[in-house]
Scaffold this motif. Structure first.
Motif, PDB file in Angstrom:
ATOM      1  N   LEU A   1       0.767  -1.372  -0.119  1.00 11.18           N
ATOM      2  CA  LEU A   1      -0.164   0.121  -0.107  1.00 11.18           C
ATOM      3  C   LEU A   1       0.983   1.288  -0.120  1.00 11.18           C
ATOM      4  N   ALA A   2       2.080   1.105  -0.119  1.00 14.98           N
ATOM      5  CA  ALA A   2       3.078   2.085  -0.225  1.00 14.98           C
ATOM      6  C   ALA A   2       3.182   3.048   0.981  1.00 14.98           C
ATOM      7  N   ASP A   3       2.946   2.418   2.124  1.00 14.45           N
ATOM      8  CA  ASP A   3       3.075   3.222   3.382  1.00 14.45           C
ATOM      9  C   ASP A   3       4.081   2.702   4.189  1.00 14.45           C
ATOM     10  N   GLY A   4       5.417   3.017   3.895  1.00 16.25           N
ATOM     11  CA  GLY A   4       6.551   2.547   4.618  1.00 16.25           C
ATOM     12  C   GLY A   4       6.709   2.625   5.931  1.00 16.25           C
ATOM     13  N   ASP A   5       6.070   3.785   6.568  1.00 14.43           N
ATOM     14  CA  ASP A   5       6.134   4.103   7.797  1.00 14.43           C
ATOM     15  C   ASP A   5       5.264   3.125   8.737  1.00 14.43           C
ATOM     16  N   ARG A   6       3.965   2.855   7.905  1.00 13.12           N
ATOM     17  CA  ARG A   6       3.120   1.906   8.747  1.00 13.12           C
ATOM     18  C   ARG A   6       3.736   0.577   8.666  1.00 13.12           C
ATOM     19  N   ALA A   7       4.229   0.119   7.477  1.00 12.71           N
ATOM     20  CA  ALA A   7       4.927  -1.215   7.362  1.00 12.71           C
ATOM     21  C   ALA A   7       6.127  -1.250   8.418  1.00 12.71           C
ATOM     22  N   HIS A   8       6.947  -0.231   8.799  1.00 15.10           N
ATOM     23  CA  HIS A   8       7.907  -0.206   9.686  1.00 15.10           C
ATOM     24  C   HIS A   8       7.270  -0.346  11.136  1.00 15.10           C
ATOM     25  N   LYS A   9       6.319   0.338  11.310  1.00 10.82           N
ATOM     26  CA  LYS A   9       5.662   0.209  12.766  1.00 10.82           C
ATOM     27  C   LYS A   9       5.133  -1.135  12.996  1.00 10.82           C
ATOM     28  N   VAL A  10       4.507  -1.755  12.252  1.00  7.46           N
ATOM     29  CA  VAL A  10       4.202  -3.081  12.297  1.00  7.46           C
ATOM     30  C   VAL A  10       5.648  -3.998  12.585  1.00  7.46           C
ATOM     31  N   LEU A  11       6.554  -3.659  11.828  1.00  6.62           N
ATOM     32  CA  LEU A  11       7.675  -4.532  12.034  1.00  6.62           C
ATOM     33  C   LEU A  11       8.321  -4.166  13.527  1.00  6.62           C
ATOM     34  N   SER A  12       8.275  -3.206  13.855  1.00 10.33           N
ATOM     35  CA  SER A  12       8.553  -2.621  15.372  1.00 10.33           C
ATOM     36  C   SER A  12       7.667  -3.487  16.296  1.00 10.33           C
ATOM     37  N   GLU A  13       6.435  -3.580  16.207  1.00  7.34           N
ATOM     38  CA  GLU A  13       5.460  -4.156  16.906  1.00  7.34           C
ATOM     39  C   GLU A  13       5.966  -5.635  17.079  1.00  7.34           C
ATOM     40  N   GLN A  14       6.257  -6.178  15.618  1.00  3.76           N
ATOM     41  CA  GLN A  14       6.823  -7.481  15.975  1.00  3.76           C
ATOM     42  C   GLN A  14       7.908  -7.701  16.607  1.00  3.76           C
ATOM     43  N   PHE A  15       8.904  -6.889  16.476  1.00  2.98           N
ATOM     44  CA  PHE A  15       9.846  -7.123  17.667  1.00  2.98           C
ATOM     45  C   PHE A  15       9.432  -6.918  19.038  1.00  2.98           C
ATOM     46  N   LYS A  16       8.599  -6.294  19.383  1.00  4.64           N
ATOM     47  CA  LYS A  16       8.378  -5.878  20.785  1.00  4.64           C
ATOM     48  C   LYS A  16       7.474  -7.100  21.201  1.00  4.64           C
ATOM     49  N   ARG A  17       6.657  -7.549  20.352  1.00  3.11           N
ATOM     50  CA  ARG A  17       5.469  -8.418  20.756  1.00  3.11           C
ATOM     51  C   ARG A  17       6.027 -10.140  20.657  1.00  3.11           C
ATOM     52  N   SER A  18       6.446 -10.282  19.340  1.00  2.48           N
ATOM     53  CA  SER A  18       6.531 -11.760  18.685  1.00  2.48           C
ATOM     54  C   SER A  18       8.054 -11.877  18.283  1.00  2.48           C
ATOM     55  N   THR A  19       9.022 -11.593  18.923  1.00  2.00           N
ATOM     56  CA  THR A  19      10.278 -11.942  18.818  1.00  2.00           C
ATOM     57  C   THR A  19      10.869 -12.415  20.040  1.00  2.00           C
ATOM     58  N   LEU A  20      11.698 -13.627  19.980  1.00  2.00           N
ATOM     59  CA  LEU A  20      12.329 -14.091  21.127  1.00  2.00           C
ATOM     60  C   LEU A  20      13.802 -13.418  21.117  1.00  2.00           C
ATOM     61  N   PRO A  21      14.616 -13.941  22.362  1.00  2.00           N
ATOM     62  CA  PRO A  21      15.878 -13.127  22.501  1.00  2.00           C
ATOM     63  C   PRO A  21      16.944 -13.572  21.352  1.00  2.00           C
ATOM     64  N   ASN A  22      16.614 -14.738  20.789  1.00  2.00           N
ATOM     65  CA  ASN A  22      17.576 -15.333  19.861  1.00  2.00           C
ATOM     66  C   ASN A  22      17.080 -14.982  18.513  1.00  2.00           C
ATOM     67  N   LEU A  23      16.055 -13.974  18.301  1.00  2.00           N
ATOM     68  CA  LEU A  23      15.523 -13.497  17.242  1.00  2.00           C
ATOM     69  C   LEU A  23      14.630 -14.446  16.332  1.00  2.00           C
ATOM     70  N   TRP A  24      14.160 -15.777  16.926  1.00  2.00           N
ATOM     71  CA  TRP A  24      13.225 -16.643  16.429  1.00  2.00           C
ATOM     72  C   TRP A  24      11.811 -16.010  16.445  1.00  2.00           C
ATOM     73  N   ASP A  25      11.028 -16.067  15.534  1.00  2.00           N
ATOM     74  CA  ASP A  25       9.777 -15.758  15.789  1.00  2.00           C
ATOM     75  C   ASP A  25       8.909 -16.453  16.872  1.00  2.00           C
ATOM     76  N   ASN A  26       7.920 -15.649  17.493  1.00  2.00           N
ATOM     77  CA  ASN A  26       7.223 -16.245  18.603  1.00  2.00           C
ATOM     78  C   ASN A  26       5.652 -16.266  18.181  1.00  2.00           C
ATOM     79  N   HIS A  27       5.255 -17.327  17.967  1.00  2.00           N
ATOM     80  CA  HIS A  27       3.813 -17.225  17.418  1.00  2.00           C
ATOM     81  C   HIS A  27       2.940 -16.699  18.877  1.00  2.00           C
ATOM     82  N   PRO A  28       2.949 -17.156  19.940  1.00  2.00           N
ATOM     83  CA  PRO A  28       3.657 -18.149  20.390  1.00  2.00           C
ATOM     84  C   PRO A  28       3.135 -19.444  20.306  1.00  2.00           C
ATOM     85  N   PRO A  29       3.889 -20.531  20.528  1.00  2.00           N
ATOM     86  CA  PRO A  29       5.385 -20.843  20.791  1.00  2.00           C
ATOM     87  C   PRO A  29       6.108 -20.432  19.292  1.00  2.00           C
TER      88      PRO A  29
END
Length: 776
Positions: free
Chosen positions: A627-655
């Protein structure tokens, strides 16, 4: 014009051994096999996997029927379901599952192979401990000081030599006293044979008698091999260096319906013996040559630094005001996704499953199987665009292996020609249905899988691949829908019935996702038929396309409708946003070509919010990029780091579930380069926080390799390397184009916001905004 060939990629690293496999382990792998490194000082655990080690299947003690009736069919159940939905408009998932679902048995689970333990003698306090995974080399390591001695271990899984390699060394002679042992789970028979410096284990799973074998060989410089206390151990005293080699295999073969191959022990012996004949440095160089050929193709620079924080600290501090550290985590995460794909998907192996290749349990979440209502497909989203086409081969081989059992499911469950499957599958050709009400009916799965096949052609322009591999699978998936579509009496369109939008709502007629997937399948198959000259089939498809419901409607609150009836709840924040398939990974909706539908998709995304589980957030990154909205895409990426990423950077569904890693890596690439509509768009969704940077080596459809550099949020130069001669189409943002070798400006023609120009295979073309100075 010169673009940087590489950009710094900091390693993943910890300052202590792993305690938790899921949160702290460091993964290595070569596609067929994997290992997770704990890095304990006195006792190191290396958890082992071989991707074909599964319970269940045709020889399971529980019985197995591939998810379809062994006798008869379910046509009456389908007809009854269709009748109820036609009369009542909808049907609860529970009622649909009661009619059409099946209790499965013998489905099986992906198994852990076991553990390799290293007991390492040492005295004194431990200092300067570091456990890291260097993505540029694909080598994990542990280093520390103890008793005045510096110790180091290196671990990698070689694809060329098909072995796990562990090298232990110290900066003083005769300081390595090591006991190496294999620990194998007790749900299988096991026979250990120790002969000299080698230890072999073989046996069969209790459930299905699938045979397995593993071999561990120890080589040493200095020191003396001791007779160990147990047959499961190897013991070395006072060595200068120690190299451990391990490989494993099973008696599985992807051959329907038996899925059995040769005894794995001779193969394992041959592999380990061949590796043992090579010096450590040669094994390492062969690994590096293979791995770096793939990994080094793409470099991303968005302002990262050589951060001193551990990976866990980078993640914990993300978004707290240190912009350079945040950029460091983002580039690390992007490249980690590429690393994981290389490590879990190589030719000759099964495709990456829900956990890639890594699993420490015999009863893993969701069986660590292949979910085909998005998850398996998402695993391969980064493959083409991030220049890892070779990692796709296991997916295509797997799709090929599903066609024969998929024909049985098509006939017995829907009375149709062609092939299909539903929500999930395993390594045993499961193509039928389960009984889980909110996720069992997804007959569009084969259509979705074959879009990956056609996209490979669109990226590579490989007509031989299209003719011999992609088109046969696509054509049979299309034949299924030519039979399975029904006419909607309300408007005369062809629709999917029953239809379901994962994993919520009722069963209805013509859910948007179902219609969009089928529409794209027909579009892709028609395009392929025209390329290959299958004119008779192309004519059939044109007739069906004209009658097919597109699944694209704008609802009463401006949203893209999820169902054919306007049922969408504006307050729903369900993690599935499946009705936006036509936006991504599909190519029907775009900001440039269908602005009203793009706006409706934006309304739907805003309503659903930026949360969700790991894979859901990863998909939303791609949606917002499209949708050509880089800032919103980056915001969701930021949320993925905060909510859904483990310390070794594996994705957390969870699990832990690896599709979020792959989806987010693809999403980052999608912010920088898009080509799905047939034209190449440079920096289509650049977030403002990446104001200056560069990327090299991304791939665009049309067999093009792309390098881009930007400053102050705007492109300053780019480079396109044409893999084939022909015409390229570029989104026109006031660019001028020149041949790289001569500097001559290229003749172009512009129309409706695009530039078209001719290219020659192997030639590079430079691009620069017209407002800037002449080409360098």
């Amino acid at each position: 014009m010169t673009l940087p060939a590489t950009a710094d990629v900091v390693p993943l690293w910890f300052d202590s051994p792993a305690v938790d496999w899921e949160r702290e382990g460091l993964p290595i792998g070569n596609g067929a096999m994997g290992a997770v490194i704990f890095g304990g000082v006195e006792r190191d655990r290396i958890q082992l996997n071989e991707k074909s080690l599964w319970t269940g299947g045709p020889d399971s003690k529980q019985g197995y029927d591939f998810g379809v009736p062994p006798n008869g069919n379910q046509h009456k159940a389908l007809a009854k379901t269709q009748k109820i939905i036609a009369e009542q408009g909808r049907m609860t998932p529970e009622a649909a599952a009661e009619l059409m679902g099946r209790d499965i048995k013998g489905y099986g689970n992906y198994q852990t192979f076991g553990d390799l333990y290293l007991e390492v003698a040492g005295e004194g306090e431990v200092s300067a401990y570091r456990r890291e995974l260097d993505l540029t080399t694909g080598v994990a390591s542990v280093s520390y000081r103890q008793g005045g001695i510096s110790y180091r271990r290196e671990y990698f899984y070689s694809y060329p030599d098909q072995v796990l390699v562990v090298q232990l060394s110290a900066d003083q002679a005769a300081q390595l006293n090591i006991n190496a042992s294999l620990d194998i789970p007790d749900n299988r028979s096991q026979r250990f044979v120790r002969q000299g410096s080698s230890l072999t284990v073989q046996g069969a799973l209790n459930d299905n008698q699938l045979t397995y074998a593993g071999k561990l060989t120890l080589r040493h410089k200095g020191g003396k091999l001791q007779v160990a206390d147990a047959d499961t151990e190897l013991h070395i005293l006072a060595a200068d260096e120690v190299t451990l080699l391990f490989s494993a295999a099973t008696g599985y073969a992807p051959k329907y319906p038996s899925y059995r191959g040769a005894n794995p022990e001779p193969r394992v012996n041959s592999v380990v013996n061949a590796a043992a004949a090579q010096p450590y440095q040669q094994l390492r160089e062969r690994h590096l040559s293979d791995y770096q050929t793939l990994f080094s193709r793409v470099a991303l620079d968005v302002g990262q630094i050589e951060a001193e924080d551990t990976t866990a600290q980078l993640l914990a501090n993300y978004g707290q005001g240190n912009a350079a550290a945040d950029r460091t985590l983002e580039t690390l995460y992007f490249q980690f996704g590429r690393y994981l794909l290389i490590s879990s998907s190589r030719a000759g192996s099964l495709p990456a499953n829900l956990q890639g290749v890594w699993n420490h349990s015999n009863t893993p979440p969701w069986n660590a199987d292949y979910h085909v209502n998005i998850n398996l497909q998402m695993n391969y989203w980064p493959a083409m665009v991030t220049n890892l086409a070779e990692t796709s081969e296991p997916l295509y081989a797997f799709i090929d292996s599903l066609i024969e059992p998929g024909r049985v499911s098509a006939q017995k469950l829907l009375g149709a020609r062609g092939w299909t499957l539903f929500l999930n599958t395993n390594i045993w050709g499961f193509t039928g249905v389960i009984a889980w009400p909110t996720a069992f009916w997804q007959p569009e799965a084969a259509a979705w899988l074959t879009r990956q096949y056609f996209d490979y052609y669109r990226f590579t322009q490989d007509e031989v691949f299209l003719r011999e591999r992609a088109y046969p699978a696509m054509k049979e998936a299309t034949l299924f829908w030519l039979d399975a579509l029904v006419t909607d009496p309300r408007d005369g369109t062809l629709v999917v019935s029953p239809s379901f939008s994962p994993e919520h709502g009722d069963f209805t007629v013509a859910a948007a996702m179902s219609q969009q997937i089928v529409a794209e399948l027909l579009r892709n198959t028609l395009e392929a038929a025209n390329i290959l000259g299958d004119t008779a089939f192309a004519k059939q498809l044109i007739v069906v396309q004209a009658k097919l419901d597109s699944g694209l409607r704008i609802g009463h609150w401006g949203q893209l409708q999820e169902w054919k009836a306007d049922l969408d709840d504006p307050d729903s924040q369900h993690r599935h946003v499946s009705h936006l398939y036509a936006l991504h990974p599909g190519r029907t909706i775009s900001v440039a070509d269908t602005p009203a539908l793009a706006q409706a998709a934006k309304v739907s995304l805003n309503a659903r919010g930026d949360g969700g589980t790991g894979w859901s957030q990863a998909w939303k990154i791609n949606f917002w990029a499209r949708l050509a909205d880089g800032d919103r895409a980056h915001k969701v990426l930021s949320e993925q780091f905060k909510r859904s990423t483990l310390p070794n950077l594996w994705d957390n569904h969870p699990p832990f579930q690896i599709d979020g890693n792959f989806g987010a890596t693809a999403g980052i690439a999608e912010m920088l380069l898009q080509s799905h509509t047939g034209s190449i768009a440079l920096l289509p969704a650049l977030p403002s926080v990446w104001s200056k940077g560069s990327v090299t080596g991304l791939r665009a459809r049309g067999d093009v390799t792309v390098d881009i550099a930007w400053q102050d949020g705007k492109l300053i130069r780019a480079s396109l390397l044409a893999g084939r001669s022909g015409e390229l189409v570029l989104r026109d943002y006031g660019y001028k184009i020149a041949e790289a070798d001569t500097g001559r400006e290229v003749t172009t023609r512009s129309k409706d916001g695009i530039i078209v120009f001719s290219t020659k295979a192997g030639k590079r073309y430079h691009i620069m905004p017209k407002a800037l100075a002449a080409f360098e």
